[in-house]
Design an enzyme around this catalytic site. Structure first.
Site, PDB file in Angstrom:
ATOM      1  N   ASN A  50     -27.997  67.249 152.863  1.00 59.38           N
ATOM      2  CA  ASN A  50     -27.631  67.806 151.562  1.00 59.38           C
ATOM      3  C   ASN A  50     -26.342  68.610 151.678  1.00 59.38           C
ATOM      4  O   ASN A  50     -26.067  69.236 152.697  1.00 59.38           O
ATOM      5  CB  ASN A  50     -28.776  68.611 150.934  1.00 59.38           C
ATOM      6  CG  ASN A  50     -29.328  69.711 151.812  1.00 59.38           C
ATOM      7  OD1 ASN A  50     -29.368  69.582 153.029  1.00 59.38           O
ATOM      8  ND2 ASN A  50     -29.751  70.804 151.205  1.00 59.38           N
ATOM      9  N   GLU A  63     -30.449  62.220 150.546  1.00 58.80           N
ATOM     10  CA  GLU A  63     -30.729  60.796 150.330  1.00 58.80           C
ATOM     11  C   GLU A  63     -29.528  60.103 149.692  1.00 58.80           C
ATOM     12  O   GLU A  63     -29.139  59.002 150.072  1.00 58.80           O
ATOM     13  CB  GLU A  63     -31.942  60.618 149.399  1.00 58.80           C
ATOM     14  CG  GLU A  63     -33.225  61.245 149.907  1.00 58.80           C
ATOM     15  CD  GLU A  63     -33.424  62.671 149.400  1.00 58.80           C
ATOM     16  OE1 GLU A  63     -32.464  63.487 149.481  1.00 58.80           O
ATOM     17  OE2 GLU A  63     -34.526  62.976 148.933  1.00 58.80           O
ATOM     18  N   CYS A  94     -36.111  63.778 144.999  1.00 56.35           N
ATOM     19  CA  CYS A  94     -36.059  64.149 143.584  1.00 56.35           C
ATOM     20  C   CYS A  94     -35.891  62.885 142.744  1.00 56.35           C
ATOM     21  O   CYS A  94     -35.604  61.806 143.261  1.00 56.35           O
ATOM     22  CB  CYS A  94     -34.927  65.148 143.339  1.00 56.35           C
ATOM     23  SG  CYS A  94     -33.284  64.400 143.312  1.00 56.35           S
TER      24      CYS A  94
HETATM   25 ZN   LIG Z   1     -32.397  64.235 145.412  1.00 56.48          ZN
END
Ligand SMILES: [Zn+2]
Length: 139
Positions: A50, A63, A94
């Site tokens: 991230n 991701e 998410c």
């Molecule tokens: Zn995400």
């Protein structure tokens, strides 16, 4: 054409790559470090972490970073994805990431969610996003 199931050793390698990659996260605001490891159809592992931003809304999840890196490297067919963080239970992708995964992966696409404590959860993409938006069916 469906790809064969991954063997235990490959799953382990993928999970370890995701766990390692989370250490590269840029997460000064949340402290929530996530790593992702994507296995390509030809056996490469492409990773992502991230990348947070001071404006918050521009933050990229691990991701999506992994998928964007893979596409930039000429890869569009994937066999599996591992996602790692420290949370228990392990982190689930998410909604935005699930939709991006669905752009390239079929409903049966396997995901493993892991944490440093050794917890593992396995899902198919359709378990997490049962009715993905698709403009056309995957070839
Ligand atoms: Zn995400």
């Amino acid at each position: 054409v469906a790809l064969p199931e991954l063997d235990t050793e490959t799953w382990k390698q993928l999970a370890e790559s995701a766990l390692e990659q989370r250490l590269r996260a840029h997460a000064p605001y949340s402290g929530f470090r996530v790593g992702a490891a994507l296995l390509t159809a030809d056996g490469q592992i492409i990773t992502g972490c991230n990348v947070e931003n001071a404006s918050y809304g521009l933050t990229l999840c691990a991701e999506r970073v992994a998928i964007a890196s893979a596409v930039a490297a000429g890869q569009r067919r994937f066999r599996a994805l591992a996602i790692a963080a420290e949370t228990s239970p392990p982190p689930r992708p998410c909604g935005a990431c699930l939709q991006v995964i669905a752009e390239f992966c079929s409903e049966d696409f396997p995901l493993v969610l892991v944490n440093g404590a050794g917890e593992r959860e396995r899902y198919r993409l359709a378990d997490l996003l049962p009715h993905a938006f698709r403009l056309k069916t995957l070839e």
